[in-house]
Design an enzyme around this catalytic site. Sequence first.
Site, PDB file in Angstrom:
ATOM      1  N   SER B  18      37.447  18.100 -25.442  1.00 26.38           N
ATOM      2  CA  SER B  18      38.703  18.687 -25.888  1.00 26.38           C
ATOM      3  C   SER B  18      38.348  20.021 -26.526  1.00 26.38           C
ATOM      4  O   SER B  18      37.446  20.711 -26.037  1.00 26.38           O
ATOM      5  CB  SER B  18      39.402  17.725 -26.833  1.00 26.38           C
ATOM      6  OG  SER B  18      40.715  18.135 -27.084  1.00 26.38           O
ATOM      7  N   HIS B  44      41.139  18.037 -22.131  1.00 25.65           N
ATOM      8  CA  HIS B  44      42.532  18.204 -22.546  1.00 25.65           C
ATOM      9  C   HIS B  44      42.933  19.650 -22.312  1.00 25.65           C
ATOM     10  O   HIS B  44      42.222  20.561 -22.705  1.00 25.65           O
ATOM     11  CB  HIS B  44      42.674  17.902 -24.045  1.00 25.65           C
ATOM     12  CG  HIS B  44      42.410  16.473 -24.379  1.00 25.65           C
ATOM     13  ND1 HIS B  44      41.991  16.067 -25.617  1.00 25.65           N
ATOM     14  CD2 HIS B  44      42.504  15.353 -23.631  1.00 25.65           C
ATOM     15  CE1 HIS B  44      41.844  14.748 -25.620  1.00 25.65           C
ATOM     16  NE2 HIS B  44      42.145  14.293 -24.416  1.00 25.65           N
ATOM     17  N   ASP B 137      40.495  10.626 -28.826  1.00 24.13           N
ATOM     18  CA  ASP B 137      40.436  10.174 -27.439  1.00 24.13           C
ATOM     19  C   ASP B 137      38.966   9.980 -27.037  1.00 24.13           C
ATOM     20  O   ASP B 137      38.094  10.715 -27.493  1.00 24.13           O
ATOM     21  CB  ASP B 137      41.090  11.238 -26.548  1.00 24.13           C
ATOM     22  CG  ASP B 137      41.501  10.702 -25.188  1.00 24.13           C
ATOM     23  OD1 ASP B 137      41.517   9.474 -25.016  1.00 24.13           O
ATOM     24  OD2 ASP B 137      41.825  11.524 -24.316  1.00 24.13           O
TER      25      ASP B 137
END
Lengths: 272, 191
Positions: B18, B44, B137
Amino acid sequence: MEISINDEQLKALLSDVLDIYGYDFSDYSHASIVRRVNRLISLDKFPSFAEFHFRLRTDAQYLERFVEEITVNVTEMFRDPSFYTALRETVIPEIASKPFIRIWHAGCATGEEVYSMAIMLHEAGLLHKSLLYATDINPSVVEQTRRGIFSLAHMREYSENYIASGGKHDFSSYYSAKYDRVIFNDMLREKIICSTHNLVSDRSFNEFQLILCRNVLIYFDKYLQDRVLKLFDASLERLGFMALGSKETMKFSDVHPSYHQLGKEKIWRKKK
Amino acid sequence: MAQEKVKASDRLVAIGGSAGSLEVLLCLLPALGQINFAILIVVHRKVSNDPILRDLLASRTKLTVKEIEEKEVPVPGTIYLVPGDYHVLLEQDKSFTLDYSEKVNYSRPSIDVVFESAANVYADKLVCILLSGANADGTEGLRHVKLHGGSTIAQLPSASDVPYMPEQAILGKVVDRIMNIEEIIDFVKNF
């Protein structure tokens, strides 16, 4: 410990759902359906697969919930603005001269795309002679589409999508807000015909100038994808248009040779 | 239907990142020579239909870099990028299924979803690497990977631009090895 079903359990489950209730999920993508079943077992706090299986076999009401949760109903208004720009600028002008416009939204989920289309037809001055058929396998989302009631919280994003797609009006003029909900105008709703339709087992029911089916085929295996594309082909007029999701293609299907793609958007036109 | 039979890669490296992970990828990719496995990258990102990330990564390596196409099978020597705004699942025959269901950890794609699904299919032929990020995540995905016999790696938090994501995985006790960028590069080259 989370429950994770195996292949045999899935087969047994899907075979019962078909035998008892007539819903055939056997040609759905396995990875997706396994994930949805595991998720449902966990959401509804079943202690074991066996208890989940038993409930599904014996409780027809629970079947409704199963269908609702196993199928994906995530959708947005004017999602992928460039796709809507292409509809607005390329497809709508081509079908405008028809005396009567029929559009099919197959797998419409909660109807956000249908209302998006109705707004564009209105802005093109064509809504009065159009009918939008909105179908889904799942009765409860078909009912939501019919009602045209959506969460107010999303309207800002939808309004931005609408503007990005080339919308020039005040988006909020298409609905009335009350508390945290909005309802879309009667003018739009009365042109939308809602019905359940199962792409696996139901047949063609009309001829259309445009069929939209976005992010539905990704949940089917290749065999079922091909069958559904043939169903659409049989339901589309000559020179009609077919629109798929941004990661879907007709390319590997038997019907592909009778179509050409419009630019880079996932819109195909049937040759004469 | 017309389609060629291709043999799926029998091993997979999956990388999740991310905020702050792009820099790691931009160091890793040029360092790779020929590889005889497939790499799956899930990061992401905001915009769907955006080729910039693919083009950027492709400019740093001679390996093929492509966004996943629906039902495609991963082949050795290719780097697959999860498209924006979709989850990716793997079928038993290793082909990719795209999925537009609810966000997980406020993310679509979600690293957890990809890692979990890869673990179900690749089992001990899988290594998952979790990079820099500001989100939790990936941790649940790594847990699943370990459960199925795969290896799990987290980027050294002190060497990560945004340490939170690898830190969560380490605190969750789902990480086999903690590595800095050079070690990650070495590991992938020798996988």
